[in-house]
Scaffold this motif. Structure first.
Motif, PDB file in Angstrom:
ATOM      1  N   LEU A 201       0.812  -1.217   0.000  1.00  0.00           N
ATOM      2  CA  LEU A 201       0.000   0.000   0.000  1.00  0.00           C
ATOM      3  C   LEU A 201       0.845   1.266   0.000  1.00  0.00           C
ATOM      4  N   VAL A 202       1.915   1.264   0.771  1.00  0.00           N
ATOM      5  CA  VAL A 202       2.737   2.467   0.838  1.00  0.00           C
ATOM      6  C   VAL A 202       3.335   2.786  -0.521  1.00  0.00           C
ATOM      7  N   LYS A 203       3.694   1.767  -1.285  1.00  0.00           N
ATOM      8  CA  LYS A 203       4.229   1.989  -2.630  1.00  0.00           C
ATOM      9  C   LYS A 203       3.130   2.425  -3.588  1.00  0.00           C
ATOM     10  N   ALA A 204       1.951   1.795  -3.484  1.00  0.00           N
ATOM     11  CA  ALA A 204       0.837   2.137  -4.373  1.00  0.00           C
ATOM     12  C   ALA A 204       0.382   3.573  -4.154  1.00  0.00           C
ATOM     13  N   LEU A 205       0.324   4.024  -2.895  1.00  0.00           N
ATOM     14  CA  LEU A 205      -0.093   5.401  -2.625  1.00  0.00           C
ATOM     15  C   LEU A 205       0.964   6.384  -3.107  1.00  0.00           C
ATOM     16  N   GLY A 206       2.231   6.031  -2.968  1.00  0.00           N
ATOM     17  CA  GLY A 206       3.287   6.908  -3.474  1.00  0.00           C
ATOM     18  C   GLY A 206       3.202   7.093  -4.975  1.00  0.00           C
ATOM     19  N   ARG A 207       2.831   6.028  -5.664  1.00  0.00           N
ATOM     20  CA  ARG A 207       2.673   6.125  -7.121  1.00  0.00           C
ATOM     21  C   ARG A 207       1.427   6.940  -7.484  1.00  0.00           C
ATOM     22  N   ALA A 208       0.338   6.775  -6.711  1.00  0.00           N
ATOM     23  CA  ALA A 208      -0.905   7.499  -7.004  1.00  0.00           C
ATOM     24  C   ALA A 208      -0.806   8.971  -6.632  1.00  0.00           C
ATOM     25  N   ALA A 209      -0.005   9.292  -5.620  1.00  0.00           N
ATOM     26  CA  ALA A 209       0.118  10.682  -5.152  1.00  0.00           C
ATOM     27  C   ALA A 209       1.585  11.032  -5.006  1.00  0.00           C
ATOM     28  N   PRO A 210       2.295  11.209  -6.121  1.00  0.00           N
ATOM     29  CA  PRO A 210       3.738  11.466  -6.041  1.00  0.00           C
ATOM     30  C   PRO A 210       4.091  12.746  -5.296  1.00  0.00           C
ATOM     31  N   GLU A 211       3.155  13.695  -5.226  1.00  0.00           N
ATOM     32  CA  GLU A 211       3.412  14.941  -4.487  1.00  0.00           C
ATOM     33  C   GLU A 211       2.826  14.905  -3.080  1.00  0.00           C
ATOM     34  N   GLY A 212       2.258  13.760  -2.695  1.00  0.00           N
ATOM     35  CA  GLY A 212       1.732  13.613  -1.346  1.00  0.00           C
ATOM     36  C   GLY A 212       0.245  13.895  -1.254  1.00  0.00           C
ATOM     37  N   ILE A 213      -0.311  13.670  -0.069  1.00  0.00           N
ATOM     38  CA  ILE A 213      -1.734  13.896   0.184  1.00  0.00           C
ATOM     39  C   ILE A 213      -1.902  14.978   1.245  1.00  0.00           C
ATOM     40  N   ASP A 214      -2.986  15.725   1.118  1.00  0.00           N
ATOM     41  CA  ASP A 214      -3.301  16.759   2.105  1.00  0.00           C
ATOM     42  C   ASP A 214      -4.167  16.217   3.239  1.00  0.00           C
ATOM     43  N   VAL A 215      -5.073  15.298   2.887  1.00  0.00           N
ATOM     44  CA  VAL A 215      -6.043  14.786   3.857  1.00  0.00           C
ATOM     45  C   VAL A 215      -6.151  13.279   3.694  1.00  0.00           C
ATOM     46  N   TYR A 216      -6.200  12.579   4.811  1.00  0.00           N
ATOM     47  CA  TYR A 216      -6.498  11.153   4.808  1.00  0.00           C
ATOM     48  C   TYR A 216      -7.744  10.918   5.646  1.00  0.00           C
ATOM     49  N   PHE A 217      -8.736  10.231   5.076  1.00  0.00           N
ATOM     50  CA  PHE A 217      -9.937   9.836   5.803  1.00  0.00           C
ATOM     51  C   PHE A 217      -9.807   8.347   6.095  1.00  0.00           C
ATOM     52  N   ASP A 218      -9.645   8.016   7.371  1.00  0.00           N
ATOM     53  CA  ASP A 218      -9.306   6.648   7.758  1.00  0.00           C
ATOM     54  C   ASP A 218     -10.519   5.870   8.258  1.00  0.00           C
ATOM     55  N   ASN A 219     -10.858   4.816   7.539  1.00  0.00           N
ATOM     56  CA  ASN A 219     -11.861   3.860   7.982  1.00  0.00           C
ATOM     57  C   ASN A 219     -11.240   2.536   8.404  1.00  0.00           C
ATOM     58  N   VAL A 220      -9.953   2.349   8.175  1.00  0.00           N
ATOM     59  CA  VAL A 220      -9.344   1.023   8.209  1.00  0.00           C
ATOM     60  C   VAL A 220      -8.227   0.885   9.234  1.00  0.00           C
ATOM     61  N   GLY A 221      -7.356   1.890   9.364  1.00  0.00           N
ATOM     62  CA  GLY A 221      -6.179   1.736  10.209  1.00  0.00           C
ATOM     63  C   GLY A 221      -5.128   0.880   9.523  1.00  0.00           C
ATOM     64  N   GLY A 222      -4.280   0.214  10.298  1.00  0.00           N
ATOM     65  CA  GLY A 222      -3.307  -0.730   9.764  1.00  0.00           C
ATOM     66  C   GLY A 222      -2.401  -0.137   8.710  1.00  0.00           C
ATOM     67  N   GLN A 223      -2.195  -0.882   7.624  1.00  0.00           N
ATOM     68  CA  GLN A 223      -1.281  -0.460   6.570  1.00  0.00           C
ATOM     69  C   GLN A 223      -1.773   0.786   5.847  1.00  0.00           C
ATOM     70  N   HIS A 224      -3.084   0.998   5.799  1.00  0.00           N
ATOM     71  CA  HIS A 224      -3.599   2.219   5.176  1.00  0.00           C
ATOM     72  C   HIS A 224      -3.143   3.461   5.954  1.00  0.00           C
ATOM     73  N   LEU A 225      -3.249   3.390   7.269  1.00  0.00           N
ATOM     74  CA  LEU A 225      -2.813   4.521   8.086  1.00  0.00           C
ATOM     75  C   LEU A 225      -1.309   4.724   7.963  1.00  0.00           C
ATOM     76  N   ASP A 226      -0.555   3.643   7.952  1.00  0.00           N
ATOM     77  CA  ASP A 226       0.896   3.756   7.758  1.00  0.00           C
ATOM     78  C   ASP A 226       1.217   4.470   6.449  1.00  0.00           C
ATOM     79  N   ALA A 227       0.551   4.047   5.367  1.00  0.00           N
ATOM     80  CA  ALA A 227       0.816   4.638   4.059  1.00  0.00           C
ATOM     81  C   ALA A 227       0.454   6.117   4.041  1.00  0.00           C
ATOM     82  N   ALA A 228      -0.649   6.466   4.683  1.00  0.00           N
ATOM     83  CA  ALA A 228      -1.067   7.872   4.709  1.00  0.00           C
ATOM     84  C   ALA A 228      -0.057   8.735   5.454  1.00  0.00           C
ATOM     85  N   ILE A 229       0.421   8.253   6.582  1.00  0.00           N
ATOM     86  CA  ILE A 229       1.434   9.015   7.328  1.00  0.00           C
ATOM     87  C   ILE A 229       2.708   9.158   6.494  1.00  0.00           C
ATOM     88  N   ALA A 230       3.079   8.101   5.793  1.00  0.00           N
ATOM     89  CA  ALA A 230       4.298   8.133   4.984  1.00  0.00           C
ATOM     90  C   ALA A 230       4.221   9.167   3.867  1.00  0.00           C
TER      91      ALA A 230
END
Length: 329
Positions: A201-230
């Motif tokens: 997930l952390v690699k997939a999000l980096g590819r989808a948002a190469p300039e990063g994200i402003d907001v993360y809406f978390d329903n899941v936690g786990g690896q999704h939250l890790d990727a968002a923080i990264a």
């Protein structure tokens, strides 16, 4: 005689059939200010899993042997309250049963929007309000922001996607499987990550948002939250709605990239939708406008019959729902 689900034992992991019992209960005669409601639709929601544990939380735990409760839509069939009459459709919290006697003050007459009544258990009810205020009030999302939302094919996540697009944001959604990913794209998401794919997930999000994200809406936690923080931009905002990854396992999220919280000055805030109930009129006004413009779509996964309520609930944790999970009585 009314049928109601009760918790027969406290589950370990995903609740099993033997953890529930369908019992008969007697309803009392109406007192002044009360109504008798025949339930037509029941809601099952991930937060209910926490109530099956005997621990302190923001909602009291279910009691063994006692009727369970949750969101429901019902028809008033008898009333001793001036505010409600037989035939009125109401929303209330005496779910997991086919009928209830409740104070009229605990029943909300459905707003006058051109939608089926069950919509007020989904994207036009608690899940929709969770999405709306979590995105805009907690996440402070604004036009031009890049928003990442997990469980984007669920009732809350699919609403986040559509509200964010309506407000001029770029949206990256995460969903499981090709069918759900295709639906999230149809809702307007700019990019969709299939979290069931082999790519981390952390690699997939980096590819989808190469300039990063402003907001993360978390329903899941786990690896999704890790990727968002990264991948959060400096002063990024993370609105923590739920952590369904850990509800049945109790395993904590790893916070693998927690050091970035400091250097990037990230804001991480948990919230509960009841914090925003005094702004419900704002929500219905905004969502009513999106409906009128044809810019909002709903989806429901429906189980038929009160007997299917536990199966519908379990389906939340195995990815069986697209949109809101409901039980039709």
């Amino acid at each position: 005689m009314t049928r109601a689900w009760t918790l027969a034992s406290r589950p370990s992991g995903v609740p099993a059939d033997e953890d529930f019992a369908l019992i008969d209960i007697d309803l009392p005669p109406l007192k002044e200010g009360e109504v008798r409601v025949a339930n037509r639709w029941l809601s099952v929601d991930p937060y209910m899993r926490g109530r099956m544990n005997d621990v302190k939380s923001y909602v009291p735990p279910f009691q063994l042997g006692a009727p369970m409760d949750g969101g429901a839509i019902g028809e008033v069939v008898e009333s001793r309250a001036d505010a409600l009459r037989p035939g009125d459709m109401v929303q209330h919290m005496a779910g997991w049963r086919d009928a209830a006697v409740i104070p009229a003050a605990a029943a909300q007459k459905l707003p006058a929007l051109e939608v089926p009544p069950q919509a007020f258990l989904g994207q036009l009810g608690m899940p929709g309000m969770t999405a709306y205020f979590g995105l805009l009030a907690v996440g402070e999302a604004k036009p031009g922001d890049t928003v990442f939302v997990s469980a984007a094919a669920g009732a809350v996540g699919s609403t986040v996607v559509q509200v964010a697009k309506a407000k001029g944001m770029t949206v990256i959604g995460s969903a499981g499987g090709s069918d759900k990913c295709a639906w999230v794209r149809d809702l307007g998401a700019d990019q969709v990550i299939d979290y069931k794919a082999d790519e981390p997930l952390v690699k997939a999000l980096g590819r989808a948002a190469p300039e990063g994200i402003d907001v993360y809406f978390d329903n899941v936690g786990g690896q999704h939250l890790d990727a968002a923080i990264a991948h959060a931009k400096p002063r990024g905002r993370l609105a923590i709605c739920g952590m369904i990854d850990m509800y049945n396992t109790g395993a904590p999220t790893t916070l693998r990239y927690a050091a970035r919280i400091i250097g990037a000055r990230l804001k991480i805030e948990g919230f509960i939708v009841s914090d925003y109930m005094d702004r419900a009129d704002e929500f219905y006004r905004e969502m009513g406008a999106l409906l009128a413009d044809g810019r909002f779509r709903r989806e429901e996964t429906v189980f038929e019959g009160i007997e299917q309520t536990p199966a519908a609930f379990r389906g939340l944790f195995t990815g069986e729902n697209r949109g809101k999970m409901l039980v039709k009585i």
